[in-house]
Design a protein around this motif. Structure first.
Motif, mmCIF file in Angstrom:
data_model
loop_
_atom_site.group_PDB
_atom_site.id
_atom_site.type_symbol
_atom_site.label_atom_id
_atom_site.label_comp_id
_atom_site.label_asym_id
_atom_site.label_seq_id
_atom_site.Cartn_x
_atom_site.Cartn_y
_atom_site.Cartn_z
ATOM 1 N N VAL A 19 42.238 44.532 58.094
ATOM 2 C CA VAL A 19 41.264 44.564 57.004
ATOM 3 C C VAL A 19 41.819 43.827 55.781
ATOM 4 O O VAL A 19 41.136 43.021 55.154
ATOM 5 N N SER A 20 43.110 44.076 55.478
ATOM 6 C CA SER A 20 43.677 43.462 54.276
ATOM 7 C C SER A 20 43.731 41.942 54.398
ATOM 8 O O SER A 20 43.461 41.227 53.433
ATOM 9 N N VAL A 21 44.049 41.451 55.616
ATOM 10 C CA VAL A 21 44.051 39.992 55.821
ATOM 11 C C VAL A 21 42.643 39.441 55.611
ATOM 12 O O VAL A 21 42.439 38.452 54.896
ATOM 13 N N VAL A 22 41.657 40.121 56.224
ATOM 14 C CA VAL A 22 40.270 39.666 56.108
ATOM 15 C C VAL A 22 39.854 39.624 54.637
ATOM 16 O O VAL A 22 39.335 38.619 54.139
ATOM 17 N N VAL A 23 40.119 40.733 53.934
ATOM 18 C CA VAL A 23 39.718 40.833 52.537
ATOM 19 C C VAL A 23 40.389 39.758 51.687
ATOM 20 O O VAL A 23 39.758 39.094 50.867
ATOM 21 N N PHE A 24 41.681 39.566 51.934
ATOM 22 C CA PHE A 24 42.432 38.578 51.166
ATOM 23 C C PHE A 24 41.834 37.180 51.336
ATOM 24 O O PHE A 24 41.644 36.444 50.366
ATOM 25 N N PHE A 25 41.498 36.832 52.592
ATOM 26 C CA PHE A 25 41.015 35.477 52.821
ATOM 27 C C PHE A 25 39.549 35.281 52.434
ATOM 28 O O PHE A 25 39.171 34.193 52.014
ATOM 29 N N ILE A 26 38.759 36.348 52.534
ATOM 30 C CA ILE A 26 37.360 36.234 52.105
ATOM 31 C C ILE A 26 37.310 35.752 50.657
ATOM 32 O O ILE A 26 36.556 34.854 50.298
ATOM 33 N N ILE B 158 31.151 38.340 50.899
ATOM 34 C CA ILE B 158 31.286 36.924 51.244
ATOM 35 C C ILE B 158 30.262 36.086 50.478
ATOM 36 O O ILE B 158 30.604 35.057 49.890
ATOM 37 N N SER B 159 29.001 36.531 50.449
ATOM 38 C CA SER B 159 28.020 35.682 49.771
ATOM 39 C C SER B 159 28.251 35.677 48.268
ATOM 40 O O SER B 159 27.917 34.697 47.594
ATOM 41 N N GLY B 160 28.856 36.770 47.752
ATOM 42 C CA GLY B 160 29.212 36.762 46.342
ATOM 43 C C GLY B 160 30.252 35.694 46.040
ATOM 44 O O GLY B 160 30.199 35.023 45.011
ATOM 45 N N VAL B 161 31.191 35.522 46.951
ATOM 46 C CA VAL B 161 32.259 34.550 46.743
ATOM 47 C C VAL B 161 31.784 33.125 47.027
ATOM 48 O O VAL B 161 31.994 32.209 46.233
#
Lengths: 305, 307
Positions: A19-26, B158-161
């Motif tokens: 989750v942290s990797v996903v969140v970081f890259f998003i 995601i769409s916010g970013v």
């Protein structure tokens, strides 16, 4: 039992790492995060300075390591906007979100379980048709639209309930009813099919043939066993509840985590968004573990493994 | 057993032309036996037709402003004899025409993002389940991680970013929604790959990729289609939430979510601005849900009542 908790802990850590990797890259999908927050009038030099200050000049892998090693200690960095630790902002809102989630879940269960049982007992009757149709309708309805309609009826026309904020205890009624109805629509369907399955079991027939009262057969023999799938489905629906709460909190200006997220996303306050996303994931996983434990308590055949 | 016979009958149908030709008719005959199926397909067909031919039947221009006819209630008729059956909005635009115009976005988003997510998820699940072992464990852990963030929250972030427009939104919904398929298809693959006909295919000397494509894939497609129907509804709801929050499709494109966001601002005075677009969403999603229920019963009688 210790083995169960240890294996779950390892699972939790692995999942949270992903989750942290996903969140970081998003949050880096937009390219340079500094250009997003830097005011237009900043010079190249000032932007460079800002980039250095927030650590965005380092390689991506290093940035992630810094982020995760601080996040583990609860430090998500300061909000760009509020200039306060992101964690603090999240904690302020968490209580409101939990309150809303608990109230909605309570409303959802109180509506869904009796209706689902009734629907299963009177299978293929008019009542069953009405209950299942209402449940389909409730599933298809956007939760935030239901919220708006409740505002029109109860706040605008009847002037009975507040439509915004959390200043008085009454203010929780509309948002929790909105989410509760959506939850009930999803749960009653599952309760019905769980009940139907249990009602066809041998032990229910035995209980009936012993001459037990219908009420006792339903409550003591059937419902108890149907509770297991109901609890499982309830856990799965919590994801819907958490997601729905984000939009519904915005409709009612409810000061929960969801509203904080939407507000932070629209002003690109990324540290708060990161902290919020991780908290959503963490609470979702923890609630599901709690449900696994309830599951084991309800069904002695299942062992901790 | 069931999957096996289905697979065989499809090969037979390809060889035997008359059987193949009557298949759509047979499908229709079965469809009309189920009231839920009829209702679902009728609603879905109507929405799709509106999306395609909307401009032809739209009573007014969905973008046509008229300052003198702002906030008129449903049933309003102006001096030129134009009827505004569902009322007008804050700029005097016809709500009915805007609802017709908004169907286009819902259909586009529903169809295309589900195509993307379905394809990705089926491939991912197929590979994960087929390879098995540690690769499968790692791939599924990634799915667990993604599923731990509730779908709508992930999409909002995601769409916010990234910022959104119609095509970006379709991509975002497509690239986040695949996890559900991956999980379900992988489970199906685990079941199917132990089937006798798969073992027989190996015994006949077929290569692993061929077995995967020719014998396993066709037998998990039914589950994917049922799931896709459910996901079309989920996606349409997600699009409306995003547009409502101002994170989705931007004006002047008309979407039901944006109409609701307009309606919210005038909620004290013009209830029709909020009520009708929501009814449009509800009916559309209900149609999709009905069609999905029927498809589930039709394609796989084994899972009836469950799920």
């Amino acid at each position: 039992m210790r083995g169960f908790f240890i294996s779950r802990m390892i699972q939790l850590i692995v999942t949270m790492f992903i989750v942290s990797v996903v969140v970081f890259f998003i949050l880096r999908l937009s390219g340079d995060p500094i250009l997003v927050v830097a005011p237009d009038f900043f010079s190249e030099e000032q932007i460079e300075q800002m980039r250095k200050f927030w650590g965005f000049d380092r390689p991506l892998g290093e940035q992630y390591l810094t982020f995760i090693s601080k996040a583990i200690t609860g430090d998500f960095g300061k909000s760009y906007l509020a200039k306060r630790p992101a964690m603090e902002l999240v904690f302020e809102r968490l209580g409101y979100s939990w309150m809303l989630a608990a109230a909605s879940a309570a409303i959802g269960l109180t509506i869904a379980v009796p209706l689902g049982i009734l629907s299963a007992l009177k299978r293929n009757s008019l009542l069953d048709l009405i209950i299942t149709s209402l449940s389909s309708l409730g599933t298809a309805m956007p939760s935030f639209w239901l919220g708006l309609m409740l505002i029109i009826i109860f706040s605008v026309h009847l002037r009975m309930l507040p439509a915004f904020g959390a200043l008085e205890p009454k203010a929780i009624i509309l948002p929790s009813a909105t989410l509760g109805v959506g939850m009930a629509a999803r749960l009653s369907r599952m309760t019905r099919s769980a009940m139907l399955e249990v009602l066809s079991q041998d032990y229910v027939r035995t209980a009936r043939s012993k001459g037990l009262q219908q009420k006792i057969v339903i409550l003591r023999h059937a419902l108890r066993n149907a509770l297991i799938p109901i609890v499982t489905v309830f856990g799965l629906q919590l994801g819907w509840l958490l997601g729905g709460s984000v939009v519904v909190e915005s409709v009612f200006s409810w000061p929960g985590l969801g509203r904080l997220m939407i507000d932070s996303i629209s002003v690109r306050d990324n540290t708060v968004v990161q902290a919020g996303l991780l908290f959503f994931a963490l609470s979702f996983i923890l609630i599901n573990y709690a449900i696994d434990v309830i599951y084991i308590i309800l069904d002695p055949r299942i062992k901790f493994q | 057993m069931d999957a096996k016979s289905k697979h065989q009958s499809s090969t037979v149908a390809t060889a035997d032309m008359p059987v193949r030709r009557s298949a759509p008719l047979r499908l229709l005959a079965i469809l009309f036996k189920s009231p839920v199926g009829v209702a679902g397909s009728f609603i879905v067909a109507a929405v799709v037709l509106l999306a395609f031919f909307g401009p032809l039947i739209s009573p007014q221009d969905p973008l046509g402003r008229n300052i003198r006819a702002r906030f008129e209630p449903p049933g309003y008729v102006d001096n030129n004899g134009n009827t505004f059956a569902l009322g007008t909005d804050q700029l005097g635009r016809d709500i009915l025409s805007r609802i017709i115009s908004g169907s286009r976005v819902s259909v586009l988003v529903g169809v295309f993002s589900v195509l993307i997510s379905g394809t990705l998820g089926v491939i991912y699940g197929l590979i994960s389940g087929f390879i098995g072992g540690p690769v499968d464990s790692i791939l599924m852990r990634i799915v667990d991680g993604l599923l731990a963030i509730p779908f709508i929250i992930l999409v909002i972030a995601i769409s916010g970013v990234v910022g959104a427009g119609l095509s970006t939104l379709i991509l975002i919904l497509g690239f986040t929604g695949w996890t559900t398929y991956a999980r379900v298809i992988r489970g199906e693959v685990l079941k199917v790959r132990e089937m006798e006909y798969v073992i027989a295919a190996y015994a006949l000397g077929q290569s692993r990729p061929m077995v995967m494509l020719l014998h396993i894939l066709p037998n998990v497609v039914a589950s994917a289609i049922v799931l896709a129907a459910v996901q079309v509804g989920v996606t349409i709801l997600a699009e409306s939430s995003l547009s409502f929050l101002g994170l989705g499709v931007k004006p002047p494109t008309v979407t039901w979510g944006l109409m609701l966001s307009d309606g919210r601002q005038y909620i004290n005075s013009a209830w029709w601005m909020t009520a009708f677009p929501g009814i449009a969403i509800t009916i559309t999603v209900l149609g999709v849900v009905f069609l999905g229920d029927w498809l589930r019963d039709f394609l796989d009688p084994n899972i009836r009542g469950r799920a």
